[in-house]
Each structure stands twice: as structure tokens, then as C-alpha cells.
Scaffold this motif. Structure first.
Motif, PDB file in Angstrom:
ATOM      1  N   ASP A 119       0.844  -1.167  -0.016  1.00 28.26           N
ATOM      2  CA  ASP A 119       0.099  -0.022  -0.006  1.00 28.26           C
ATOM      3  C   ASP A 119       0.981   1.359  -0.061  1.00 28.26           C
ATOM      4  N   GLU A 120       0.271   2.358  -0.337  1.00 27.94           N
ATOM      5  CA  GLU A 120       0.910   3.571  -0.266  1.00 27.94           C
ATOM      6  C   GLU A 120       1.953   4.051   0.959  1.00 27.94           C
ATOM      7  N   GLY A 121       1.390   3.558   2.113  1.00 27.47           N
ATOM      8  CA  GLY A 121       2.100   3.718   3.389  1.00 27.47           C
ATOM      9  C   GLY A 121       3.464   3.081   3.510  1.00 27.47           C
ATOM     10  N   ALA A 122       3.236   1.896   2.955  1.00 28.93           N
ATOM     11  CA  ALA A 122       4.516   1.024   3.134  1.00 28.93           C
ATOM     12  C   ALA A 122       5.561   1.779   1.773  1.00 28.93           C
ATOM     13  N   HIS A 123       5.038   2.027   0.654  1.00 21.40           N
ATOM     14  CA  HIS A 123       5.979   2.778  -0.127  1.00 21.40           C
ATOM     15  C   HIS A 123       6.630   4.047   0.294  1.00 21.40           C
ATOM     16  N   LEU A 124       5.834   4.577   0.922  1.00 24.89           N
ATOM     17  CA  LEU A 124       6.188   6.132   1.521  1.00 24.89           C
ATOM     18  C   LEU A 124       7.460   5.643   2.601  1.00 24.89           C
ATOM     19  N   ALA A 125       7.132   4.746   3.499  1.00 22.24           N
ATOM     20  CA  ALA A 125       8.008   4.509   4.394  1.00 22.24           C
ATOM     21  C   ALA A 125       9.333   4.069   3.878  1.00 22.24           C
ATOM     22  N   LEU A 126       9.284   3.122   2.827  1.00 17.45           N
ATOM     23  CA  LEU A 126      10.493   2.751   1.941  1.00 17.45           C
ATOM     24  C   LEU A 126      11.153   3.901   1.502  1.00 17.45           C
ATOM     25  N   GLU A 127      10.744   4.646   0.598  1.00 16.73           N
ATOM     26  CA  GLU A 127      11.090   5.975  -0.111  1.00 16.73           C
ATOM     27  C   GLU A 127      11.918   6.793   1.011  1.00 16.73           C
ATOM     28  N   SER A 128      11.421   6.957   2.453  1.00 19.71           N
ATOM     29  CA  SER A 128      12.078   7.828   3.145  1.00 19.71           C
ATOM     30  C   SER A 128      13.274   6.980   4.003  1.00 19.71           C
ATOM     31  N   ASP A 129      13.385   5.806   3.798  1.00 21.83           N
ATOM     32  CA  ASP A 129      14.400   5.261   4.385  1.00 21.83           C
ATOM     33  C   ASP A 129      15.593   5.170   3.386  1.00 21.83           C
ATOM     34  N   PRO A 130      16.724   5.699   3.990  1.00 19.55           N
ATOM     35  CA  PRO A 130      17.837   5.737   2.989  1.00 19.55           C
ATOM     36  C   PRO A 130      18.621   4.507   2.767  1.00 19.55           C
ATOM     37  N   ALA A 131      18.070   3.181   3.195  1.00 21.67           N
ATOM     38  CA  ALA A 131      18.692   2.064   3.217  1.00 21.67           C
ATOM     39  C   ALA A 131      17.929   1.586   1.776  1.00 21.67           C
ATOM     40  N   PHE A 132      16.619   2.167   1.221  1.00 23.28           N
ATOM     41  CA  PHE A 132      16.318   1.908   0.078  1.00 23.28           C
ATOM     42  C   PHE A 132      16.454   2.550  -0.943  1.00 23.28           C
ATOM     43  N   GLN A 133      16.777   2.149  -2.291  1.00 18.46           N
ATOM     44  CA  GLN A 133      16.918   3.240  -3.386  1.00 18.46           C
ATOM     45  C   GLN A 133      15.976   3.032  -4.169  1.00 18.46           C
ATOM     46  N   PRO A 134      14.840   3.876  -4.449  1.00 16.65           N
ATOM     47  CA  PRO A 134      13.658   3.694  -5.284  1.00 16.65           C
ATOM     48  C   PRO A 134      14.112   3.839  -6.782  1.00 16.65           C
ATOM     49  N   LEU A 135      13.752   2.861  -7.833  1.00 19.14           N
ATOM     50  CA  LEU A 135      14.020   3.172  -9.154  1.00 19.14           C
ATOM     51  C   LEU A 135      12.921   3.729  -9.801  1.00 19.14           C
ATOM     52  N   PRO A 136      13.257   4.564 -10.824  1.00 23.03           N
ATOM     53  CA  PRO A 136      11.957   5.211 -11.521  1.00 23.03           C
ATOM     54  C   PRO A 136      10.938   4.022 -12.025  1.00 23.03           C
ATOM     55  N   HIS A 137       9.623   4.746 -12.232  1.00 30.19           N
ATOM     56  CA  HIS A 137       8.819   4.040 -12.562  1.00 30.19           C
ATOM     57  C   HIS A 137       9.037   3.069 -14.053  1.00 30.19           C
ATOM     58  N   PRO A 138       8.753   1.842 -13.932  1.00 31.35           N
ATOM     59  CA  PRO A 138       9.160   1.029 -15.245  1.00 31.35           C
ATOM     60  C   PRO A 138       8.684   1.730 -16.608  1.00 31.35           C
ATOM     61  N   LEU A 139       7.553   2.244 -16.603  1.00 26.89           N
ATOM     62  CA  LEU A 139       7.017   2.917 -17.700  1.00 26.89           C
ATOM     63  C   LEU A 139       7.250   4.192 -18.019  1.00 26.89           C
ATOM     64  N   SER A 140       8.095   4.878 -17.315  1.00 26.22           N
ATOM     65  CA  SER A 140       8.614   6.226 -17.356  1.00 26.22           C
ATOM     66  C   SER A 140       9.395   6.558 -18.426  1.00 26.22           C
ATOM     67  N   GLN A 141      10.334   5.550 -18.920  1.00 27.54           N
ATOM     68  CA  GLN A 141      11.483   5.858 -19.794  1.00 27.54           C
ATOM     69  C   GLN A 141      12.526   6.440 -19.134  1.00 27.54           C
ATOM     70  N   GLN A 142      12.541   6.844 -17.876  1.00 23.77           N
ATOM     71  CA  GLN A 142      13.829   7.348 -17.447  1.00 23.77           C
ATOM     72  C   GLN A 142      14.998   6.610 -16.960  1.00 23.77           C
ATOM     73  N   PRO A 143      15.982   7.195 -17.351  1.00 23.48           N
ATOM     74  CA  PRO A 143      17.148   5.960 -17.134  1.00 23.48           C
ATOM     75  C   PRO A 143      17.401   5.869 -15.716  1.00 23.48           C
ATOM     76  N   ILE A 144      17.987   4.739 -15.185  1.00 24.75           N
ATOM     77  CA  ILE A 144      18.347   4.839 -13.730  1.00 24.75           C
ATOM     78  C   ILE A 144      19.594   5.316 -13.579  1.00 24.75           C
ATOM     79  N   GLY A 145      19.885   5.650 -12.271  1.00 26.31           N
ATOM     80  CA  GLY A 145      21.026   6.456 -11.857  1.00 26.31           C
ATOM     81  C   GLY A 145      22.415   5.757 -12.150  1.00 26.31           C
TER      82      GLY A 145
END
Length: 144
Positions: A81-107
């Protein structure tokens, strides 16, 4: 309502949050380089409980081996759910990747981490998911 997202993290950090996921699948990136580490794992979508095939009653691994496994870098697909994703994105141990359909290259850091599965310069999250799916089919990005 749940959403799916890809992250780079460690097995130990994934385990801290695994109870919050509706479903989760991961691929150990370090295992591809050094071998002998746990196979791809997943959490049980019905109960949310993490299943670790390498942690059983008969496993007599030393504390150093458990620490090494916890430090294993993984690519993880999280459905939560959105709450879990927000927790992961605020945790520095998790590096979120761009949305798969965004066509944005990963870092560059993510590309280096994903090089063992074919993460090429300029690759997108979709490209990385397709490369990971060759080793763990449940990591393929799907829209239902």
C-alpha cells in the motif's frame, strides 16, 4: 489499493519491512558475482510473512554468515500500500528506481549495482526488470 515499485536495498533491510508487503520478490545481486548466497525469495501474498528458504531449523550458519547474508545487495519488486511505499522511500537503505514505464534511465549507482544482471548505461527500470526476469521470472514488470 496496492502499487508496485522496484528498489535496491539489502536482504537485511528488506526483512525489516517484509511484513508490510502484500507481495514481494527479490534477486540477490551479490550472489551472481560470488555465489553461495540465498536463492531468490518472496513473501507470501496471503499472509505477508516472509519466507526465507535459507533460514530453516536445520540451518547451522554462523553469526558471521547471517551478517553476510543480511548485507547481500538485492533488487526487489514490492507490492504494497501507499504507506509502505512512503516508508521505504523515506528510508535511506532503500533506493527507489524510476517507474518502469517512465522511460527515465536509472542512475549511475543503480546501473553499477545492476551490472551483474545486464544493467547497461542508459537502461531504464523496465530494461533492468526484463534482465532480472531472465533469472527470476516474477520480477518482470506486469500490468493487470
Amino acid at each position: 489499493m496496492t502499487g508496485k515499485a522496484y528498489y535496491l536495498t539489502t536482504l537485511g533491510d528488506w526483512q525489516r519491512y517484509a511484513e508490510r508487503f502484500a507481495n514481494s520478490h527479490w534477486l540477490a545481486l551479490d550472489a551472481l558475482e560470488c555465489g553461495g548466497l540465498p536463492p531468490p525469495g518472496s513473501s507470501d501474498g496471503a499472509s505477508g510473512r516472509a519466507k526465507d528458504s535459507w533460514r530453516g531449523a536445520g540451518n547451522a550458519a554462523s553469526p558471521a554468515q547471517h551478517e553476510a547474508r543480511a548485507a547481500t545487495r538485492i533488487l526487489v519488486l514490492v507490492e504494497a500500500d501507499e504507506g509502505a511505499h512512503l516508508a521505504l522511500e523515506s528510508d535511506p537503505a532503500f533506493q527507489p528506481l524510476p517507474h518502469p514505464l517512465s522511460q527515465q534511465p536509472i542512475g549511475a549507482a543503480a546501473q553499477a549495482a545492476l551490472a551483474s544482471i545486464g544493467g547497461a548505461p542508459g537502461a531504464t527500470t523496465f530494461d533492468a526488470a526484463e534482465a532480472a526476469a531472465r533469472l527470476h521470472p516474477l520480477l518482470r514488470y506486469r500490468v493487470f
